[in-house]
Write a protein that holds these residues in place. Structure first.
Motif, short mmCIF file in Angstrom:
data_model
loop_
_atom_site.label_atom_id
_atom_site.label_comp_id
_atom_site.label_asym_id
_atom_site.label_seq_id
_atom_site.Cartn_x
_atom_site.Cartn_y
_atom_site.Cartn_z
N GLN A 202 -1.49 0.73 -2.84
CA GLN A 202 -2.85 0.44 -2.40
C GLN A 202 -2.88 -0.69 -1.37
O GLN A 202 -3.57 -0.60 -0.34
N GLN A 203 -2.13 -1.74 -1.64
CA GLN A 203 -2.13 -2.88 -0.71
C GLN A 203 -1.45 -2.53 0.61
O GLN A 203 -1.87 -3.00 1.68
N LEU A 204 -0.42 -1.71 0.57
CA LEU A 204 0.23 -1.28 1.81
C LEU A 204 -0.71 -0.40 2.63
O LEU A 204 -0.78 -0.53 3.86
N LEU A 205 -1.42 0.49 1.95
CA LEU A 205 -2.39 1.34 2.65
C LEU A 205 -3.47 0.50 3.31
O LEU A 205 -3.87 0.76 4.45
N GLU A 206 -3.93 -0.51 2.61
CA GLU A 206 -4.96 -1.40 3.17
C GLU A 206 -4.43 -2.17 4.38
O GLU A 206 -5.20 -2.55 5.26
N ALA A 207 -3.10 -2.37 4.41
CA ALA A 207 -2.48 -3.07 5.54
C ALA A 207 -2.15 -2.12 6.69
O ALA A 207 -1.56 -2.53 7.69
#
Length: 220
Positions: free
Chosen positions: A47-52
């Motif tokens: 999720q955090q990678l996608l947001e980045a």
């Protein structure tokens, strides 16, 4: 060793992994995997990678029950499974069952001691560090609020874990409601940990390769 600076939440732990991934592999698609409770961390890392702005091809959840996914079969089915294993393993199954019950009782006892130390405001004794670590992991997962993930999920269930409710497993092992990018559920030979041992791990690797190939061909 746990201390005041030990990350306490799934999001915080995931952020550490994200930072390392961004440092060592700053470009290109990635595949994220986690086993057991670490499946929650893997999910949050994605999720955090996608947001980045990163491309996460696949999130592999290795025998990791998602929110609401840890549901066992009923009592009658549990008895039937034990009888089947008793016929196949005899005394060895009874010994294994006894060891498991004793281990569970010990874990409950040590967990109660850790909680008592907290309530009394006392530092955790060195002998209880491992149990405090386990309790912290469980508490972090219980407090985690999952949200739909746009990456494809591969849910891997250990075939020898017969006490897991098969209907729940087929529905995504608790991850179905959060699989906005699609979900695939497979079973591989072995139990919770032996899926990572030979010869089971070879079968697992082949399944993951096939899922990566499928995810790669899917339109973005």
């Amino acid at each position: 060793r746990p201390d005041e600076h030990t990350p306490s939440g799934v999001e915080e732990v995931a952020a550490i992994y994200v930072e390392e991934i961004q440092r060592h592999r700053p470009d290109g698609p990635v595949v994220i995997a986690g086993i057991s409770l670490a499946g929650f961390v893997a999910f949050e890392v994605a999720q955090q990678l996608l947001e980045a702005g990163r491309e996460v091809l696949l999130v592999v959840l290795l025998d990791a029950a998602g929110p609401g996914g840890e549901r066992s079969v009923g009592l009658a089915k549990r008895i039937a499974i034990h009888l089947k294993r008793l016929r196949g393993g005899g005394i060895a199954h009874l010994r294994s069952l006894a060891v498991g019950l004793v281990g569970s009782a010990r874990q409950m006892f040590w967990t109660a001691r850790v909680r008592a130390q907290r309530l009394l405001g006392r530092p955790t004794p060195e002998s209880l560090w491992v149990h405090r670590f386990v309790l912290a992991n469980v508490s972090s997962v219980e407090g985690y609020e999952a949200r739909p993930c746009s990456s494809r999920l591969l849910v891997v269930h250990a075939a020898d874990e017969e006490f897991d409710d098969p209907e729940v497993v087929r529905a995504g092992f608790g991850w179905g409601p959060y699989a906005a990018g699609g979900i695939e559920v497979i079973e591989v030979p072995g139990d919770h940990m032996s899926i990572l041992e030979e010869p089971n791990v070879g079968i697992l690797a082949d399944e993951i390769r096939a899922s990566i190939a499928t995810a790669t061909r899917m339109p973005t």
